[in-house]
Each structure stands twice: as C-alpha cells, then as structure tokens.
Design a protein around this motif. Structure first.
Motif, short mmCIF file in Angstrom:
data_model
loop_
_atom_site.label_atom_id
_atom_site.label_comp_id
_atom_site.label_asym_id
_atom_site.label_seq_id
_atom_site.Cartn_x
_atom_site.Cartn_y
_atom_site.Cartn_z
N GLU A 63 0.44 3.87 10.18
CA GLU A 63 -1.04 3.87 10.15
C GLU A 63 -1.64 4.87 11.11
OE1 GLU A 63 -1.74 -0.68 9.00
OE2 GLU A 63 -3.44 0.68 9.08
N GLY A 64 -1.06 6.06 11.09
CA GLY A 64 -1.54 7.13 11.96
C GLY A 64 -0.76 7.15 13.25
N THR A 65 0.02 8.20 13.45
CA THR A 65 0.85 8.29 14.66
C THR A 65 -0.03 8.37 15.90
OG1 THR A 65 0.84 10.69 14.67
CG2 THR A 65 2.61 9.64 13.40
N GLN A 70 -0.23 10.73 18.01
CA GLN A 70 -0.93 12.03 18.10
C GLN A 70 -2.15 12.06 17.19
OE1 GLN A 70 2.48 11.65 17.66
NE2 GLN A 70 3.54 13.54 18.15
N ILE A 71 -1.99 11.50 15.99
CA ILE A 71 -3.12 11.50 15.06
C ILE A 71 -4.28 10.68 15.63
CG2 ILE A 71 -3.88 10.80 12.74
CD1 ILE A 71 -2.07 13.33 12.84
N THR A 95 1.92 7.22 1.59
CA THR A 95 2.81 8.27 2.09
C THR A 95 3.74 8.82 1.01
OG1 THR A 95 2.75 7.14 4.21
CG2 THR A 95 4.49 8.78 3.91
N MET A 122 0.86 -1.18 0.00
CA MET A 122 0.00 0.00 0.00
C MET A 122 0.89 1.23 0.00
SD MET A 122 -3.37 0.58 0.68
CE MET A 122 -4.48 1.69 1.49
N ALA A 123 0.68 2.12 -0.97
CA ALA A 123 1.56 3.29 -1.07
C ALA A 123 0.73 4.56 -0.98
CB ALA A 123 2.33 3.25 -2.38
N ILE A 176 6.84 7.04 -0.59
CA ILE A 176 7.91 6.60 0.32
C ILE A 176 7.38 5.68 1.41
CG2 ILE A 176 9.28 8.68 -0.09
CD1 ILE A 176 8.37 9.66 2.71
N PHE A 177 8.30 5.03 2.10
CA PHE A 177 7.98 4.18 3.26
C PHE A 177 6.96 3.10 2.93
CE2 PHE A 177 8.86 8.06 6.22
CZ PHE A 177 10.22 7.87 6.07
N LYS A 233 16.52 0.76 8.77
CA LYS A 233 15.63 1.22 9.83
C LYS A 233 16.09 0.88 11.25
CE LYS A 233 11.86 -0.90 8.45
NZ LYS A 233 12.38 -1.84 7.43
N GLY A 273 2.55 12.94 4.93
CA GLY A 273 2.72 11.87 5.91
C GLY A 273 1.44 11.72 6.71
N ILE A 302 3.82 4.87 15.21
CA ILE A 302 4.11 5.76 14.08
C ILE A 302 3.27 5.43 12.84
CG2 ILE A 302 5.89 6.51 12.45
CD1 ILE A 302 7.95 6.10 14.70
C1 FAD Z 1 8.58 1.28 8.72
C2 FAD Z 1 7.50 2.07 8.11
C3 FAD Z 1 6.57 1.46 7.31
C4 FAD Z 1 5.57 2.20 6.73
N1 FAD Z 1 4.69 1.58 5.86
C5 FAD Z 1 3.86 2.34 5.12
C6 FAD Z 1 3.08 1.76 4.09
O1 FAD Z 1 3.10 0.55 3.86
N2 FAD Z 1 2.33 2.57 3.32
C7 FAD Z 1 2.29 3.91 3.54
O2 FAD Z 1 1.60 4.57 2.79
N3 FAD Z 1 2.98 4.50 4.53
C8 FAD Z 1 3.78 3.73 5.31
N4 FAD Z 1 4.52 4.33 6.30
C9 FAD Z 1 4.41 5.76 6.51
C10 FAD Z 1 3.75 6.14 7.85
O3 FAD Z 1 2.39 5.86 7.81
C11 FAD Z 1 4.05 7.61 8.10
O4 FAD Z 1 5.43 7.70 8.39
C12 FAD Z 1 3.26 8.18 9.22
O5 FAD Z 1 1.92 8.28 8.87
C13 FAD Z 1 3.75 9.57 9.68
O6 FAD Z 1 4.02 10.41 8.62
P1 FAD Z 1 5.41 11.18 8.56
O7 FAD Z 1 6.46 10.16 8.71
O8 FAD Z 1 5.45 12.00 7.34
O9 FAD Z 1 5.41 12.09 9.83
P2 FAD Z 1 4.81 13.58 9.95
O10 FAD Z 1 3.42 13.57 9.45
O11 FAD Z 1 5.76 14.54 9.38
O12 FAD Z 1 4.77 13.74 11.52
C14 FAD Z 1 5.88 14.17 12.31
C15 FAD Z 1 5.42 14.34 13.75
O13 FAD Z 1 4.42 15.37 13.80
C16 FAD Z 1 3.25 14.89 14.38
N5 FAD Z 1 2.07 15.48 13.74
C17 FAD Z 1 1.82 15.58 12.44
N6 FAD Z 1 0.66 16.19 12.22
C18 FAD Z 1 0.13 16.47 13.43
C19 FAD Z 1 -1.07 17.07 13.89
N7 FAD Z 1 -2.01 17.51 13.07
N8 FAD Z 1 -1.26 17.18 15.22
C20 FAD Z 1 -0.32 16.71 16.10
N9 FAD Z 1 0.82 16.15 15.73
C21 FAD Z 1 1.05 16.01 14.40
C22 FAD Z 1 3.28 13.38 14.16
O14 FAD Z 1 2.48 12.69 15.11
C23 FAD Z 1 4.76 13.11 14.30
O15 FAD Z 1 5.06 12.97 15.67
C24 FAD Z 1 5.50 3.59 6.95
C25 FAD Z 1 6.44 4.21 7.78
C26 FAD Z 1 7.43 3.47 8.35
C27 FAD Z 1 8.45 4.17 9.17
#
Ligand code: FAD
Lengths: 401, 364
Positions: free
Chosen positions: A378-380, A382-383, A134, A131-132, A163-164, A209, A139, A376
């Motif tokens: 599927e939605g951090t 905080q999200i 990000t 699934m792509a 990415i990711f 990683k 993010g 982190i």
């Molecule tokens: C190992 C790994 C596997 C992954 N697999 C997939 C995958 O298969 N498919 C895919 O599509 N993605 C994948 N991801 C991506 C992952 O879903 C994102 O990394 C994640 O959603 C966070 O996005 P970001 O890294 O850009 O962080 P950012 O969105 O830049 O966030 C940075 C920080 O800011 C905080 N933040 C952001 N917005 C807000 C807000 N509105 N309020 C409060 N805090 C906020 C976040 O919680 C975080 O702490 C993967 C990531 C990793 C590391």
C-alpha cells in the motif's frame, strides 16, 4: 476540545479485539507461519453469516431500518476509523498474517464500500473481495497498469496479469484495476469486480514469502475474461482530471490501517522484550534520565517513545477521517513513520533478545519478518515520503518525482 | 472523549500568541541574541496575555480559570516557535506559580502568589539543573539538611534564568534522598549568584549559576511544608513543558527550511525537486506532528486528572531526540548558508540542543 483519552466505548471495543487476538490468533500464529498456503480453518468462526439466497427483500430491509435509526440518533462524535485502527492494532498484536486473511475483510471490500453503487454494495458487499492493482511492470507506479478492459456488448473483456494479490486464493471476488482508455493515461483506469470461476480468470501461482505466511499472496492471469457491464465500480466516464485521484482516495483510509498493523506487531515485540528485561531483574519505571541505566533500558525507552509517536500519528489520521476532514497528508505521515519505526523496533527487539530473537521457540523472529511488509505494501515508505513532501509543499508529481 | 480539535477559546489564544510572536519576536530574535537581552516591553506584552496566572485564584491576583495543561502546551509551542529564550522568559513565573498552586500550603499560596501575579512582570524563577556530569533531575546533588531549627542547603545550580533579577527562586534539592522544592528570597546571604553564563543557546535569556553554602531556609519555605511536595508530579509537568517548547523550536526550523528549499535553485531547479531533500522535509514534518501529539497526550492525561508519568517521560525523551534531528536537518538543508548567522537555522540548532539536556525551562 482536545482530549486524547479514549472513551469507555473505545476501550471496550479494543479489549474485545485484544481477547480475540489473544485467544484465536496467537495460539495458531506459528502453525500457519510454517504451513504456508494452508487455510487457517480456525478463522471460519469469523465468517459473516451468509445472507439467505431466497429473499432479496430480506437483504434490503435491514438497510432501510438502519437509515431510519441513523436520523434519530443524536449527532455525537463518530469513531468508525478510530475503532478501525484500534482493532487492527490489537489483531496484529495477535498476528499480522492472520489479520490479513480475516475472512470477508479484504482490501477489495474497502474499495467496494468506498466507491461502489448501492446495488454493487448489496450484491458484492458481503463477499470476501481481494484487490488486484499491482502488475509486473506496475508496482509503486500504480498508474502504469497495463491490464485493459474493452466493452463488448454488455460485457467488459479484460486482459492482463496481476501479481502480489493478497487473499488471491481465499477471496470470492477480486477487484481488478484495468484501463478502459489507455490513450487517456491514468484517467482511463477503472476497477472491476471479477468473480472467481469466471472463464479466462486464472489463479496462476501463490508466492512463498519472507513473512505474513498465513496470508496467501498470488498471481492472476486474465485472458479474454468477460465480466458484466455493471461490474465496473463507480462511473465508466473517463474524466481527465478527477478520476485517478478518486481511485487513490480509497487509500487515505487504508494507509492508517496499514500503519496500525506495524504498530500492533511492534507492540507485541516490545511487550515480549519487556517481559524478558523484567525477568532478568531490570525495572522499567520511567523515572531515570539516562546516567543510571543500562543501554538496554535506554534503547527500550527510545523504542517506546517511537511506538507512541506512531500510535498518535495513526490516531490523528483516523480521527480526522471520523471528523470528515481530508487527511491525505496525515494518512501518509502515519504510514511513513509507522512502516519505518515499526520495522526498526522489531529488528532492535530481536537484537536485544539475542538468541531468543532468532529462534522458532517464540514469535519474535517471526514478527521481525512479518512487520517488514508494512513498509512495502500500500505504498512503500519512500512513496509515503514522496506524498508527504508533495502535500506539504504543494508540489506536483512532475516537480517531485 | 477523543478529539484533536482545539476549542474556540484555544484557537483564539493560539492566534493571539502567534500574533504577538510575529509582531515582536520573529524579526528581532537575532538582534536580541546579539544584545543578550529581550526587551522588557516585549516580555510585559506577553505577560499581559495572562497565561501564567490564569489559574491563580482571583483573590491572589489571578483569573481563577481552570488549569488546562493542553492550553498551556499550545501557548508554549507558539512562543517557542518565535524564540526559545522568549518563550522561557515570558512564562518564567509559571515555573514557581504552578508548583505553588498545586502543592503549596494555603499560607504559602496567600503569602507568595500575590507577589508573582502582579500586573507588572516579576521575574521569579526556578533552579533545577546542576553544573556537573551525570545531572539527573530525579537524583539531585544539591542537598538540604535540617540543622539548628532551619533547613540548610548546599550545592550548585546552573541555567537559572533571570536569577540575578528574580525576587524569589524555587530551588529543587534533595532532602533525605527525595526531591523537594524550596522558596528562597533574593537577599538570602547563603546564596551566591555568578556572572552571566555563556552557553551555546538561550543566549538572549540571561542565565546564571548559583552556589549555596550553608544557605538557611526557614521550615515554612519548603513547598508543602512538613509534608513536602509531589516532586514527581512537578517533573511530569516540566517534562511536558519541555516537549511543548521542543515542538515549537522544531516547527520553526522545519518551516524555515521547507520554504527555503522551495525557493533555492541549484542545477536549474528548486532543490526540493530532489528526493533526498524532499524526504528530509517530509520527516521533519511528521516528527513535528508526533512531538506535538505526544505533548498533548501527556497533557491530556493530566487534564483528565490522571497520572502522566510514563507519557511525560516519553514525550520529553522523544522531543529531546527529535528536536535535535529536526534542527540538524534545518541547517543541512540550507547548506553553507545555514551555517551562518544570516539565517535563523543555526540559532535553532543551538537552542534545540537544550531540549534534551536541560530540565525545567517550562511547565504546563
Ligand atoms: C505480501 C504482499 C502483499 C501485497 N498485496 C497486494 C494486494 O493485495 N494488491 C495489490 O495490488 N498489490 C499488493 N502488493 C503489491 C505492493 O503494493 C507492491 O509490491 C508495492 O506497491 C511496491 O511495488 P513493487 O513491488 O513493484 O516495487 P517497486 O515499485 O519496483 O519499488 C522498488 C523500490 O523502489 C522504490 N521506488 C519506486 N519508485 C520510487 C520513486 N518514485 N521514488 C523513490 N523510490 C521509489 C520503492 O520504494 C522500492 O524501495 C502486495 C505485495 C506484497 C509483497
């Protein structure tokens, strides 16, 4: 009637998964933590048998048979989601990285079975789908994806960078999010099935990683990548209100799964820690209230109560899904709790373990690295808290940013 | 089976209790604290719902219904959501009825149960907490010895609800190192009841200290007589009771603070538009759920006839910690207003402290 006792059937399926995790995952967990990017060939025995190419009828038949059977079955309780989270807990007790690279069980597969047409399910359902979503600039704000898809004749032309992507290398197909009408904003976001080997679809690199190194994570570049018109998942219609919410609903079912990942890893760490505590002669008997126990005991009980809280919130979300009740709130609640508590538990276990929590001689330090991802992706965390708060108080994403 | 859906009957009971609480408690809780009294007719109304006597056999004054720890947990949460003191008082007799039913001998049951199952609320009570540093219900300092053809009890108890009004008190004490329960009638000369206690919470519930000095108890008033009782099972049930009322207090604080935060405007918009506020509310929300689920999980094991030692222990531990966190957030979210008696969150804060510290205020 309320009952939180698992049925024999549920316990059995949990035991089966536990054995698999113990016999297949545990023994190779460290190996693929060290050999990042090497495909764990031991997992090949998990690959679903390929459907025979020559008879398309043979593929359709079992589907029909199944449906007939379904009608005849008495309407007993359904436990699909509960079985799902129980299984994930066990598998991740074995190894989270390996679970994430379970052949044929990508996040893309969940999307296809949730929103795919019957034809798409038959054509793509049995192929390993990543699934792509990000992108470098999208993010947490997944609605900001900049990848575009433009219809040209009978083909969609996709451009962008993803990415990711979990299982980027090992998957056979990738579900790619792209906007077909950027002026419509997030309502224009659709998902497309892109097959590996499609011209213009390139795996650019794989990440190194902190944890879950057994699972490959990579970047795709799509440059004038053409896919057949019918590879768009679901409907091509751009509905202002509904569309994006529909896409996001897929995640109501996957968030409890990710929460169960945290649960499995945290439980593994706690079991190991308990073993060491008991080897040292201290007993954990759930009898003393606190004045006559060490801080290690106390900390352990505290962690265990949090583990139980995580588990029950996960079971609640899953069991609501099984009962056909909307569970967006509970799905986010369990992921918010599990990502945070799970990570804290494993960190604490390593602290209690001391030197044993820092060495490669056992898996505890690895679990501490692995579990972090659950807060982190599927939605951090905080999200998830944002979603919970918005849902509890019926606030829009404009009110509560 | 696995299901989190209440039966029709459970829903009905929950609604019934909620209605009662809304009509006679919610608005009056502050007033009751001020007067240090819960109006007897309010307690009588709760008593008439019959929750505490439902599983007592009909011939002994009950309804002869099946004992459901989960249904009891639902009722306790709902009552404590209204007011902790009220919840404890309204279900007080169950603290003696439940151990009697489960662990009393036939002659103890037929002697005592009818007294506690009358139509009029009879405030019999339980004494388990002790007023010293390091109190643990499993390591009691109140001690019973066999002497001159009866038992002799020495030691002291605190936080005993309605001790001065109760006709009978069930006292937890250690006999040869193990926990036991003894039924003591109000006129026993070896028992001294203090003046009304002053505590931080539970202020509308009259509680007392009791001292026992060579207090004589006939052999037949040891619960279970010569074989004693399953004290550990008794603790399991009270621990689950405590986590149920903790859930109720927490939910009250959570809901109040949430609604307040939606209305309260600062910097030109509702405070809840800020994440640092909203995230606290989210956390309160899922911790309340988690407390309830852990309560139900433990109760569910008992209902299935299984041991719930681990689950009850963890549920109480969790409720103790999380309740304090939730009620703390409740005050914090109202700021200075939360610190005054104008709002109920300061009461929840004081009452909430009790969940982790006190034992045996409720049972399932
Ligand atoms: C190992 C790994 C596997 C992954 N697999 C997939 C995958 O298969 N498919 C895919 O599509 N993605 C994948 N991801 C991506 C992952 O879903 C994102 O990394 C994640 O959603 C966070 O996005 P970001 O890294 O850009 O962080 P950012 O969105 O830049 O966030 C940075 C920080 O800011 C905080 N933040 C952001 N917005 C807000 C807000 N509105 N309020 C409060 N805090 C906020 C976040 O919680 C975080 O702490 C993967 C990531 C990793 C590391």
């Amino acid at each position: 009637m309320i009952s939180l006792e698992l049925t024999e059937e549920l316990k059995q399926s949990r035991t089966n998964m536990h054995n698999l995790a113990r016999d297949l995952f545990r023994p190779i967990a460290r190996k693929y933590d060290i050999e990042e990017h090497t495909y764990p060939k031991e997992l090949d025995i998990l690959r679903p048998p390929k459907p025979k190419k020559d008879s398309s009828e043979a593929e359709k038949k079992p589907v029909e048979v199944k449906e007939v059977k379904k009608d005849k079955k008495p309407a007993g309780p359904k436990y699909d989601n509960l079985i799902g989270v129980l299984s994930v807990e066990e598998l991740c007790w074995g190894d989270l990285g390996l679970m994430l690279t379970f052949p044929g069980m990508g996040l893309g597969n969940a999307a296809i079975s949730a929103v795919g047409t019957p034809e798409q399910k038959i054509k793509f359902g049995s192929r390993w789908a990543a699934m792509a979503i990000t992108e470098p600039e999208a993010g947490s704000d997944s609605a900001a994806v900049q990848t575009t898809a433009v219809l040209d004749g009978d083909e969609w032309v996709i451009n962008g960078e993803k990415i990711f992507v979990t299982s980027a290398d090992r998957s056979e197909i990738v579900v790619v999010w792209a906007n077909i009408e950027p002026s419509a904003g997030k309502a224009g976001i659709k998902s497309f099935i892109v097959e590996k080997g499609t011209p213009g679809f390139k795996l650019e690199h794989l990440e190194h990683k902190l944890g879950i190194r057994a699972s490959d994570t990579g970047t795709f570049v799509l440059k004038d990548c053409r896919v057949p018109r019918e590879n768009l998942l679901g409907s091509a219609e751009v509905k202002k209100k509904q569309s994006f919410a529909g896409v996001m609903q897929t995640f109501d079912n996957t968030r409890p799964t990710v929460a169960a990942m945290a649960l499995g890893v945290a439980r593994a760490a706690m079991e190991f820690t308990k073993e060491k505590i008991e080897e040292s002669g201290m007993q954990l008997d759930y009898a003393n209230s606190g004045y006559n126990m060490s801080s290690i005991h106390k900390e352990f009980y505290r962690m265990e109560s949090n583990l139980e809280a995580m588990r029950l919130l996960i079971w609640q979300a899953a069991s609501m899904a099984d009962a056909g009740i909307r569970n967006s709130l509970q799905a986010s609640m369990c992921k918010a709790k599990a990502g945070k508590a799970g990570t804290e538990i494993v960190q604490k276990c390593c602290e209690i373990l001391g030197p044993l929590g820092y060495t490669y001689k056992n898996l505890a330090e690895k679990w501490m690295r692995d579990v972090k991802i659950t807060d982190i992706f599927e939605g951090t965390g905080q999200i998830q808290h944002l979603i919970v708060a918005r849902q509890l108080m019926k606030l829009s994403s404009k009110d509560l940013k | 089976m696995f299901s989190l859906e209440m039966s029709k009957e459970q829903k009905m009971i929950k609604d019934e209790v909620a209605k009662l609480v809304k009509n006679i408690v919610t608005e009056n809780a502050a007033d009751m604290e001020e007067k240090r009294e819960i109006p007897p007719d309010a307690v009588q109304k709760a008593w008439e719902l019959g929750a505490s006597v439902s599983m007592v056999p009909e011939k002994m004054g009950g309804f002869g219904l099946e004992d459901s720890p989960i249904t009891t947990a639902i009722i306790l949460e709902e009552l404590a959501y209204g007011d902790l003191s009220f919840a404890v008082l309204a279900t007080l007799p169950s603290l003696i009825i439940s151990p009697l039913i489960n662990m009393g001998t036939e002659s103890q049951k037929s002697k005592y149960l009818p007294l506690f199952c009358e139509e009029k609320f009879n405030p019999c009570t339980l004494a388990i907490n002790e007023p010293h540093f390091g109190f643990e219900p499993e390591n009691l300092k109140t001690v019973v010895e066999e002497k001159n053809g009866s038992y002799q009890l020495n030691g002291s108890k605190c936080f005993v609800p309605m001790a001065a009004q109760a006709s009978h008190i069930l006292v937890a004490a250690s006999l040869e190192g193990t926990g036991n329960l003894f039924i003591i009638a109000k006129d026993n000369p070896g028992m001294k009841i203090s003046e009304l206690e002053e505590n931080t919470g539970l202020r509308s519930l009259p509680t007392y200290e009791i001292t026992f000095e060579n207090c004589e108890i006939p052999f037949e008033d040891r619960l279970g007589e010569t074989s004693g009782c399953d004290y550990e099972m008794f603790l399991q049930k009270t621990r689950i009771g405590m986590s149920a009322i903790g859930t109720g207090v927490s939910r009250a604080s959570f809901e109040f603070a949430m609604n307040y935060s939606k209305d309260r405007q600062q910097f030109g918009e509702p405070i809840v538009h800020r994440q640092s506020v909203a995230f606290m509310i989210a956390e309160m929300g899922y911790e309340v759920e988690a407390m309830r689920l852990m309560t139900w999980k433990a109760a569910s094991r008992l209902e299935a006839g299984k041991d719930a030692k681990r689950e009850a222990y963890l549920a109480k531990l969790y409720a103790g910690e999380q309740t304090m966190k939730v009620v703390d957030y409740g005050v914090q979210l109202l700021g200075g207003h939360g610190y005054t008696k104008e709002y109920p969150v300061e009461r929840y804060y004081r009452n909430g402290r009790g969940i982790g510290i006190i034992e045996g205020l409720a049972t399932v």
